[in-house]
Design an enzyme around this catalytic site. Structure first.
Site, PDB file in Angstrom:
ATOM      1  N   SER A  93     -32.121 -54.166 -16.394  1.00  8.39           N
ATOM      2  CA  SER A  93     -31.185 -54.066 -15.274  1.00  8.39           C
ATOM      3  C   SER A  93     -30.824 -52.599 -15.025  1.00  8.39           C
ATOM      4  CB  SER A  93     -29.948 -54.931 -15.553  1.00  8.39           C
ATOM      5  OG  SER A  93     -29.125 -55.017 -14.419  1.00  8.39           O
ATOM      6  N   HIS A 201     -27.570 -59.825  -9.873  1.00 10.03           N
ATOM      7  CA  HIS A 201     -28.946 -60.301  -9.715  1.00 10.03           C
ATOM      8  C   HIS A 201     -29.003 -61.676  -9.063  1.00 10.03           C
ATOM      9  CE1 HIS A 201     -30.473 -56.801 -11.769  1.00 10.03           C
ATOM     10  NE2 HIS A 201     -29.557 -57.000 -12.713  1.00 10.03           N
TER      11      HIS A 201
END
Length: 310
Positions: A93, A201
Site C-alpha cells: 500500500s 482500497h
C-alpha cells in the site's frame, strides 16, 4: 561481501507505525539526512512528532512519516551494503511509494509531496464516505470474496488486501463490514477490526482520486533502476508511465500483495529484506513464499548484523 543479486527489498505501509519509529534510523548519519529532509518538507520536527500517539493515529500525518522512515531505512541499507542494485522492490500500500523512491522512479521530495496529499485526501474521503476495514485470518481471497458477496447487500464491501492464502483484509461501509464480521463469528473465522480512518482500497476512496491524480501528474516518473512489483496488478513493472497510471488507481484498487511477493520470487529473489518499521511483511513472506529467506531490518544494527552474517 553482501550480494544483493538475489535480494528483493520490501517496504511496510500504514499500520506498521509505532511511537519513536524514526529514532533508530536517526542514529545513523544517512538515515538522519533523510529524516531531516522530511522535517524540512513537512514543516515540523518529524522525530519528535513520531512520539505523539495522537498524530500517529491520523492518516494525514502517519503516511508521510512512514514513507520517511521507510526511505531512511533503505538509504542506510544501501550505505552499509554498498549496493545500488536489487532484484526488485515492492511496498505494501503506502509502502509502494518508498519502493518507487528506492528504484529511482520518484525523488524523495516528490514522493513525500504526493503522499502528503494522499494522506490528507484519504482522511477527508473517510470523513465524507465513512467506512472501515477488518482483517480476516485463516481464510483466503476466494472464500473472503464469497463472504463479502453474502454480507454486502446494497453497501460497498470487497477484499481490499490479498496478503496471503490465509490472510485478507476486507474494506467497505461500516454496516457491511459489521455484517461480514458477524458471519465470521458464526463460522469461527477470526476477524480483527483495523484502526483506520476509512475504507481504504475501495470505491469509498473515490473522492481522493482527482486531487491525488493532479499531484501524481505534477512530478516526473523516471525509468526504474530495477523492477517494481505493483500492488494493483501484482506484476513487475518497468515502464514509468505505466507506474504513473497504476498509482492513480492505487487508493481504490485492492492490494495484491501475495502476487507481488510471487512476482519477485519468480524474478529470482531468494531473500526478502523488509526496510522500515515493524516486521509484518517478513511474517507474510514466510507464508507466501515458503523457502525464501525473510529478514526485517528495524535499525542500523540490524543492517550490520545482516551484512556480517551473510
Amino acid at each position: 561481501m553482501f550480494d544483493p543479486q538475489n535480494v528483493a527489498v520490501v517496504f511496510p505501509g500504514q499500520g506498521s507505525q509505532f511511537a519513536g519509529m524514526g529514532d533508530q534510523w536517526a542514529s545513523h548519519a544517512t538515515g538522519r539526512t533523510v529524516l531531516d529532509e522530511a522535517s524540512d518538507l513537512m514543516g515540523l520536527d518529524l522525530l519528535r512528532a513520531c512520539h505523539d500517539e495522537s498524530l500517529l493515529a491520523t492518516t494525514e500525518f502517519t503516511q508521510p512519516a512512514m514513507l520517511a522512515c521507510d526511505v531512511a531505512a533503505f538509504r542506510v541499507l544501501e550505505t552499509v551494503t554498498g549496493s545500488r542494485s536489487w532484484i526488485g522492490v515492492a511496498g505494501h500500500s503506502l509502502g509502494e511509494f518508498a519502493a518507487l523512491v528506492a528504484a529511482g522512479v520518484l525523488s524523495f521530495g516528490d514522493a513525500l509531496g504526493i503522499v502528503t496529499v494522499r494522506g490528507h485526501e484519504m482522511q477527508r474521503a473517510g470523513e465524507q464516505r465513512p467506512g472501515t476495514m477488518s482483517a480476516l485470518l485463516g481464510i483466503g481471497a476466494p472464500a473472503a470474496t464469497a463472504l463479502c458477496d453474502e454480507a454486502r447487500e446494497d453497501d460497498v464491501l470487497l477484499v481490499a488486501n490479498e496478503n496471503s492464502p490465509q490472510q485478507v483484509v476486507i474494506s467497505g461501509s461500516v454496516a457491511a463490514v459489521e455484517r461480514a464480521e458477524a458471519l465470521c463469528a458464526e463460522r469461527r473465522i477470526r476477524a480483527v477490526r483495523l484502526p483506520v480512518a476509512g475504507a481504504f482500497h475501495s470505491p469509498l476512496m473515490e473522492p481522493a482520486l482527482a486531487p491525488l491524480s493532479r499531484a501524481i501528474d505534477a512530478v516526473v516518473f523516471a525509468p526504474p533502476s530495477f523492477p517494481v512489483a505493483a500492488n494493483v496488478t501484482g506484476e513487475l513493472v518497468s515502464d514509468p508511465e505505466a507506474m504513473r497510471a497504476l498509482l492513480k488507481r492505487h487508493v481504490v484498487a485492492p492490494v495484491l500483495w501475495g502476487a507481488c511477493a510471487h512476482a519477485l520470487r519468480a524474478a529470482g529473489a531468494e531473500t526478502f529484506i523488509e526496510a522500515g518499521p515493524g516486521d509484518v511483511l517478513t511474517k507474510l513472506a514466510k507464508r507466501v513464499v515458503p523457502g525464501a529467506r525473510a529478514v526485517a531490518v528495524g535499525s542500523p544494527a540490524d543492517v550490520d548484523d545482516l551484512v556480517a552474517g551473510d
